[in-house]
Design an enzyme around this catalytic site. Structure first.
Site, mmCIF file in Angstrom:
data_model
loop_
_atom_site.group_PDB
_atom_site.id
_atom_site.type_symbol
_atom_site.label_atom_id
_atom_site.label_comp_id
_atom_site.label_asym_id
_atom_site.label_seq_id
_atom_site.Cartn_x
_atom_site.Cartn_y
_atom_site.Cartn_z
ATOM 1 N N SER A 1 0.846 -1.200 0.000
ATOM 2 C CA SER A 1 0.000 0.000 0.000
ATOM 3 C C SER A 1 0.876 1.242 0.000
ATOM 4 O O SER A 1 1.998 1.216 0.525
ATOM 5 C CB SER A 1 -0.884 0.028 1.251
ATOM 6 N N TYR B 1 -1.844 -0.560 11.025
ATOM 7 C CA TYR B 1 -2.031 -0.954 9.627
ATOM 8 C C TYR B 1 -0.925 -0.368 8.756
ATOM 9 O O TYR B 1 -0.295 -1.083 7.967
ATOM 10 C CB TYR B 1 -3.402 -0.492 9.111
HETATM 11 N N1 LIG Z 1 -9.119 -0.375 -0.001
HETATM 12 C C1 LIG Z 1 -8.060 0.380 0.158
HETATM 13 O O1 LIG Z 1 -8.147 1.611 0.291
HETATM 14 C C2 LIG Z 1 -6.670 -0.234 0.132
HETATM 15 C C3 LIG Z 1 -5.568 0.604 -0.093
HETATM 16 C C4 LIG Z 1 -4.295 0.059 -0.116
HETATM 17 C C5 LIG Z 1 -4.113 -1.303 0.053
HETATM 18 N N2 LIG Z 1 -5.185 -2.099 0.286
HETATM 19 C C6 LIG Z 1 -4.934 -3.533 0.498
HETATM 20 O O2 LIG Z 1 -5.603 -4.266 -0.492
HETATM 21 C C7 LIG Z 1 -5.857 -5.589 -0.015
HETATM 22 C C8 LIG Z 1 -7.298 -5.946 -0.332
HETATM 23 O O3 LIG Z 1 -8.157 -5.079 0.402
HETATM 24 P P1 LIG Z 1 -9.530 -4.519 -0.214
HETATM 25 O O4 LIG Z 1 -9.441 -3.066 -0.237
HETATM 26 O O5 LIG Z 1 -9.856 -5.254 -1.452
HETATM 27 O O6 LIG Z 1 -10.532 -4.860 0.987
HETATM 28 P P2 LIG Z 1 -11.718 -5.939 1.141
HETATM 29 O O7 LIG Z 1 -12.742 -5.743 0.100
HETATM 30 O O8 LIG Z 1 -12.096 -5.856 2.578
HETATM 31 O O9 LIG Z 1 -10.989 -7.337 0.858
HETATM 32 C C9 LIG Z 1 -10.104 -7.924 1.777
HETATM 33 C C10 LIG Z 1 -10.007 -9.402 1.464
HETATM 34 O O10 LIG Z 1 -9.046 -9.993 2.377
HETATM 35 C C11 LIG Z 1 -9.672 -11.066 3.048
HETATM 36 N N3 LIG Z 1 -9.134 -11.205 4.408
HETATM 37 C C12 LIG Z 1 -8.962 -10.239 5.328
HETATM 38 N N4 LIG Z 1 -8.448 -10.767 6.445
HETATM 39 C C13 LIG Z 1 -8.303 -12.094 6.212
HETATM 40 C C14 LIG Z 1 -7.840 -13.183 6.985
HETATM 41 N N5 LIG Z 1 -7.410 -13.035 8.246
HETATM 42 N N6 LIG Z 1 -7.841 -14.420 6.442
HETATM 43 C C15 LIG Z 1 -8.298 -14.606 5.175
HETATM 44 N N7 LIG Z 1 -8.740 -13.617 4.395
HETATM 45 C C16 LIG Z 1 -8.745 -12.373 4.909
HETATM 46 C C17 LIG Z 1 -11.142 -10.724 3.076
HETATM 47 O O11 LIG Z 1 -11.846 -11.909 3.266
HETATM 48 P P3 LIG Z 1 -13.340 -11.936 3.925
HETATM 49 O O12 LIG Z 1 -14.224 -11.332 2.882
HETATM 50 O O13 LIG Z 1 -13.591 -13.362 4.115
HETATM 51 O O14 LIG Z 1 -13.262 -11.168 5.192
HETATM 52 C C18 LIG Z 1 -11.325 -10.132 1.684
HETATM 53 O O15 LIG Z 1 -11.434 -11.163 0.744
HETATM 54 C C19 LIG Z 1 -5.503 -5.577 1.463
HETATM 55 O O16 LIG Z 1 -4.229 -6.145 1.648
HETATM 56 C C20 LIG Z 1 -5.475 -4.104 1.797
HETATM 57 O O17 LIG Z 1 -4.615 -3.837 2.882
HETATM 58 C C21 LIG Z 1 -6.461 -1.608 0.307
#
Ligand SMILES: NC(=O)c1ccc[n+]([C@@H]2O[C@H](COP(=O)([O-])OP(=O)(O)OC[C@H]3O[C@@H](n4cnc5c(N)ncnc54)[C@H](OP(=O)(O)O)[C@@H]3O)[C@@H](O)[C@H]2O)c1
Length: 274
Positions: free
Chosen positions: A140, A153
């Protein structure tokens, strides 16, 4: 073996139930990969979508914050050759550090760092042994910013951004590439899950990229074996500023975006009505 009967390559995508991971898995299916997808809640709906795109899909429900959860996924992969690993699962935890539950803090660290590096070590060993493979790690731009009101985080993503570059360097000379996708604020379930619904960052549509766009950028970077990619020009600008601004000023800027109670929830609410 003719092309039609040739086995499809296998991609493993964690966090594929929603957001960026869901779209990474879709991309992989569209590009002819079979899939092992993981999340900590059931992902039958997502798996069905990927199957419709022609992929053979194995869905694994496991908590990647635990050693048992990672081992469960490793056992599901078995002795199959993994062509691409997208280590994407992760979550945030908003609010002031002192107000947070320590078990929730540990879950962030164990998901974003411990489970991620455990899985990568296992899969990367197999790839290096076969002299073939692509790894994409979702870091990120938060990794460049001391994250007031999202401190643990941002620290976890600083680890991941750094780890990805170091591992890429260690694997120089093998046929295995490591790429780091560094999104900025993206319109997923992330903010709601992190309890950040009343923050500015979660409610400013101008700041939020769409997850399919972010996944497309990351997937392309992985295929090309690029080192790292910051998704979107606004985020590139933020990273450039973070590199020259004093860290205290970056933390203050972050505070303005992530402090709870600074705005009414709008964007996230709309997101969930879709
Ligand atoms: N959204 C943002 O602004 C942003 C910015 C920078 C980086 N990111 C990174 O992008 C990645 C994806 O996030 P997203 O934004 O797509 O959010 P999201 O829609 O909440 O997706 C997160 C995914 O990770 C899974 N997950 C979380 N904790 C887990 C665990 N302990 N074991 C197994 N699966 C787990 C969730 O599964 P469940 O559905 O089963 O909970 C979901 O499939 C993350 O690494 C996040 O840090 C996000």
């Amino acid at each position: 073996m003719d092309e039609l009967n040739a086995p499809r390559p296998l991609a493993v995508v964690t966090g594929a139930s929603s957001g960026i991971g869901y779209h990474l898995a879709r991309r992989a299916a569209e590009h002819g990969y079979d899939l092992v997808v993981a999340a900590d809640t059931p992902l039958a709906d997502a798996a069905r979508d990927f199957e419709r795109l022609g992929a053979k899909v194995q869905a694994v429900q496991c908590d990647l914050a635990t050693t048992d959860g990672v081992m469960h996924l490793i056992q599901a992969i078995g002795d199959r050759d993994v062509e691409a690993l997208m280590a994407n699962a992760g979550h945030g935890l908003g609010g002031s550090f002192l107000s947070q539950d320590f078990s929730a803090i540990l879950h962030v660290i164990n998901t974003n760092i411990t489970g991620t590096v455990h899985l990568i070590q296992h899969v990367a060993r197999g790839m290096v042994a076969r002299a073939r493979g692509r790894i994409l790690i979702t870091g990120s731009i938060a990794g460049f910013q001391p994250g007031a009101f999202h401190a643990v985080y941002n620290g976890s993503k600083a680890f991941i951004d750094s780890f990805a570059i170091a591992l890429r360097n260690e694997l120089k000379g093998t046929e295995v590439t490591v790429s780091c996708l560094m999104p900025g604020a993206t319109d997923t379930e992330f903010f709601e899950r992190a309890g950040m619904e009343t923050t500015k960052v979660a409610n400013d549509p101008k700041m939020l990229m769409q997850p399919d766009e972010v996944a497309k950028i990351g997937f392309q970077a992985m295929l090309k074996g690029e080192a790292d990619v910051v998704a979107g020009w606004k985020n590139k600008l933020q990273v450039a500023m973070s590199k020259v601004m004093p860290a205290q000023a970056t933390a203050q800027m972050h505070r303005k975006l992530a402090e709870p109670g600074t705005t009414e929830p709008t964007v996230q609410a709309e997101h969930h009505e879709k």
